[in-house]
Scaffold this active site. Structure first.
Site, mmCIF file in Angstrom:
data_model
loop_
_atom_site.group_PDB
_atom_site.id
_atom_site.type_symbol
_atom_site.label_atom_id
_atom_site.label_comp_id
_atom_site.label_asym_id
_atom_site.label_seq_id
_atom_site.Cartn_x
_atom_site.Cartn_y
_atom_site.Cartn_z
ATOM 1 N N SER A 606 -7.025 7.509 20.493
ATOM 2 C CA SER A 606 -6.222 6.354 20.880
ATOM 3 C C SER A 606 -4.788 6.537 20.384
ATOM 4 C CB SER A 606 -6.854 5.068 20.334
ATOM 5 O OG SER A 606 -6.295 3.933 20.922
ATOM 6 N N ASP A 694 -13.338 3.840 29.972
ATOM 7 C CA ASP A 694 -12.342 3.322 29.033
ATOM 8 C C ASP A 694 -11.389 2.365 29.750
ATOM 9 O OD1 ASP A 694 -10.434 2.872 27.090
ATOM 10 O OD2 ASP A 694 -10.228 4.979 26.525
ATOM 11 N N HIS A 726 -13.887 3.307 25.369
ATOM 12 C CA HIS A 726 -12.801 3.813 24.520
ATOM 13 C C HIS A 726 -13.305 4.423 23.209
ATOM 14 C CE1 HIS A 726 -8.698 4.257 23.256
ATOM 15 N NE2 HIS A 726 -8.837 3.467 22.227
#
Length: 751
Positions: A606, A694, A726
């Site tokens: 991320s 995601d 995610h």
């Protein structure tokens, strides 16, 4: 725990000895050996829940309570996370534990969505999912002792959609009178059909026995493919929650009326006297934004009266609230509050609403910078299910304090804060529950998997330490060493608006290394960016360390647990301040003679992937291998497809408004702050791991970076995980991802 202090010009080590172990000769590189090691360490389970039963007095006068616990464990053979329960018995005298022990072995839990014992302990409610004749159904069961008293087919009743089991909205709460159950479910949607649907005359009279009880409505034509917004990442298909009540005596399920149409209710509980329901309501106009890990959404406390259906707003409505908890005397509600928009995770206020005076007070305010007492503020999205002391005067909170997570006792009358665990060598304390001052906690460290402990909260004016008793111990790994390292950025990297800030990193490494062996280093910046690594058990770090790597987990400026100023220093400075902090930490640690400066890799997910990609672009050739898991690579292209467009604006340093699109200057700045801008300088081989589902950082971000690297003929590999979002946390993606990451790093560090 070892602790060191780095400044721009000096390094002061503070060491403590650990038990000796076999020396690491070289990095483990055989895939079968790595897989065996991963499988061995993945056996350690994680505590997820603990409930304390009522006090029972034995025939001999002794008092005891049963403690029910739930755990999660990876099952690599079945490719799933299994949930199991275990019970313990604790004899006590209301202020100290006299004797404790396990009560029977573990039992795997199958099909339970939610479960909750009644306050008296006489009954248990269970929401269960199972397949009946090929169809998925949900049942609400009521158990009493050894008998299943009721099993209500919620699916057949058709009062609502699926029951919510998540922490964001979900609940299963007994009324104080134990006559009703409260839960949250998806609102029933109208039946739809095609414009061209025709009903067969011979079948028109056939009706399901259960459906006869439901008011029959004509299907709506042309709405089959209507789009329903949901609440984003990890809350897919959760769109319009409703509050539901089961009347246990009458087997009747009703949906509470009175909740405003523009509000999504959740985190509900029964008001004092069972007169109504208190809940958190999130406004979903003009459209829903992602809620998971985003407690900064406009929301308020509400109360809906059961008799008249009147809904009353209890808090301001200009902030974001979460996690309301009613005191044992049913007089006060504490809850967390933060600002709307801006950083997704911030320093919280702890607020208290008095049920009878209707007044709200701030018990603990936002902490801009830690004071002399070292308290850095309250962080996180949730309080423990029960967090009040028995006297209804104190609240126990688990919160990051720099790079540790400690248990804090807050006096609601004075606002004074006492750390119950600051003197402990354990790096991570999580409060699972507290009932009648008996605290149940999970604690771990980078070299120690989670263990289960209990202890009584000392009296309000007592100076005594908590006497913790271990119910379920875990094995310390003696060949892993860890320390918290503190860094002060050099003068040229100071933030002029927020000067004088420092930051930490967790350094985890093999305990003993031969004199002629230098350790390769893997650098992990965390995601968020407003998140934090605390000194807890982390499976991948432990396996890498046992393989022969050193691991550096960097809590750059902007991390949680260091004060609100630290958080606010980062928006507008992503791609520079956070990147330079990570690089400074790495270069400072590499000054130690024990590390191989030519064998450094970087890995992140991320925003951590954002930083990993930035680092290989801004420091070409420094990192010999890079791994990016669901990385943010282009803020400008992400804003139109993510469930959190406000995040893209906030980290770039701009205010967000749902009504306005960014102007060209803002688009340009978002692009300039993105890793994709530095593609021309990249030399490092990159492994990308992407989740097909995601919604937070859409996989097109990784694909965009992949194509840019391919065009430059930089070695790149992409792994695509169907069914994963995610977090890439399903067992197959997590385990396969680890193996590929480890082998990728080994391959390119050895070139």
């Amino acid at each position: 725990m070892n602790r060191s202090l780095f400044t721009a010009g000096r390094f002061i080590p503070l060491r403590r000895s650990l038990s000796s172990s076999a020396a690491f000769c070289q990095v483990m590189s055989n895939p079968e050996e790595i897989a065996r090691l991963y499988k061995e360490l993945s056996l350690f389970p994680t505590l997820t829940r603990a409930d304390v039963g009522p006090v029972i007095t034995s025939q001999y006068g002794g008092k005891y309570s049963n403690i029910y616990t739930e755990w999660n464990q990876r099952d690599l053979e079945r490719n799933e996370t299994v949930k199991f329960c275990r019970q313990y018995i604790v004899f006590h005298d209301d202020k100290s534990v006299v004797y404790s022990g396990a009560s029977g072995n573990c039992t795997e839990i199958k099909g339970e969505v939610l479960s909750k014992d009644s306050p008296s302990g006489e009954m248990k409610a269970v929401v269960r999912e199972c397949t009946v004749k090929g169809e998925d159904k949900q049942f609400l069961e009521i158990w009493s002792k050894n008998i299943k008293m009721k099993s209500i087919n919620l699916t057949a009743l058709k009062r609502h959609g699926k029951v919510y089991e998540d922490e964001q909205f979900g609940c299963l709460v007994w009324s104080h009178s134990e006559t009703h159950l409260l839960y949250v479910a998806e609102k029933k949607r109208p039946k739809t059909e095609s414009f061209f649907q025709t009903e067969s005359p011979e079948l028109s009279f056939v009706e399901d026995e259960e459906s006869v009880k439901v008011e029959k409505k004509e299907p709506i034509k042309g709405e089959q493919f209507a789009f329903y917004e949901d609440w984003g990442e990890a809350l897919v298909n959760k769109s319009s929650p409703v509050l539901c009540v089961l009347d246990i005596e009458g087997d009747n399920v009703s949906v509470l009326e009175g909740v405003p149409d523009d509000i999504s209710p959740g985190q509900a509980f029964w008001a004092p006297g069972d007169t109504g329901v208190v809940f958190v309501g999130w406004w979903h106009e003009p459209f829903r934004l992602g809620l998971k890990y985003c407690p900064n959404r406009r929301s308020s406390l509400f109360y809906v009266d059961l008799t008249g259906g009147k809904c009353e707003q209890l808090s301001s409505g200009t902030s974001a609230v979460a996690s309301p908890r009613l005191s044992p005397d049913q007089c006060r509600i504490v809850y967390l509050e933060c600002s709307v928009y801006g950083p997704h995770l911030q320093c919280n206020r702890l607020c208290m609403y008095d049920w009878y005076t209707k007044k709200t007070s701030v018990v603990v305010d936002v902490v801009k910078r830690p004071g002399d007492d070292g308290f850095t503020g309250i962080y996180g999205c949730q309080l423990s299910p029960q967090c009040w002391s028995a006297d209804s005067q104190r609240v126990i909170i688990a919160s990051p304090q720099r790079s540790r997570k400690d248990l804090l006792m807050v006096d609601t009358s004075t606002g004074s804060i006492t750390s119950l665990t600051a003197k402990s060598d354990v790096g991570n304390w999580c409060l699972l529950n507290v009932e009648r001052d008996l605290m149940v906690v999970s604690c771990s460290s980078p070299n120690r998997p989670p263990s289960l402990r209990v202890g009584f909260l000392p009296g309000r004016d007592s100076q005594e330490e908590v006497a913790w008793v271990i119910l379920e111990d875990s094995q310390t790994l003696p060949d892993i060493d860890w320390e918290i390292v503190t860094f002060t950025p050099p003068t040229e990297q100071e933030n002029s608006q927020y000067p004088g800030l420092d930051f930490d990193a967790l350094l985890i490494k093999p305990k003993e290394v031969k004199e002629d062996v230098k350790l390769p280093l893997i650098v992990f910046p965390h995601g968020g960016p407003h998140s934090v690594f605390v000194a807890e058990w982390i499976l991948p770090s432990s396996v890498l360390c046992k393989m022969g790597f050193a691991v550096l987990l960097v809590n750059y400026r902007g991390s949680l647990g260091f004060g609100q100023d630290n958080i606010l220093s980062l928006p507008g400075n992503v791609g520079t301040q956070d990147v330079k902090d990570v690089q400074f930490a790495v270069e400072s640690v590499l000054k130690r003679d024990e590390f191989d400066k030519q064998k450094v890799a970087v890995s992140g997910g991320s925003h951590g992937g954002f930083l990993a990609c930035h680092l290989i672009g801004q420091y070409p050739g420094f990192y010999k291998a890079c791994v990016a898991r669901n990385p943010v690579t282009n803020l400008a292209s992400m804003i139109g497809s993510t469930d959190i467009p406000d995040w893209c604006m906030a980290v770039a340093g701009y205010n967000y408004s749902p009504e306005c699109l960014p102007d060209p200057v803002v688009w340009e700045q978002m692009l300039n702050k993105s890793p994709i801008k530095h593609i021309p300088q990249v030399q490092t081989p990159v492994l990308l791991t992407l989740g097909e589902e995601d919604k937070r950082v859409p996989n097109k971000q990784g694909i965009e970076y992949y194509r840019a690297l391919k065009a430059k003929q930089i070695p790149v590999r992409l792994l695509w995980y169907p069914g994963n979002n995610h977090s890439l946390s399903k067992v197959d993606a997590e385990s396969d991802g680890f193996m590929n990451i480890a082998l990728w790093i080994i391959q390119h560090l050895n070139q």
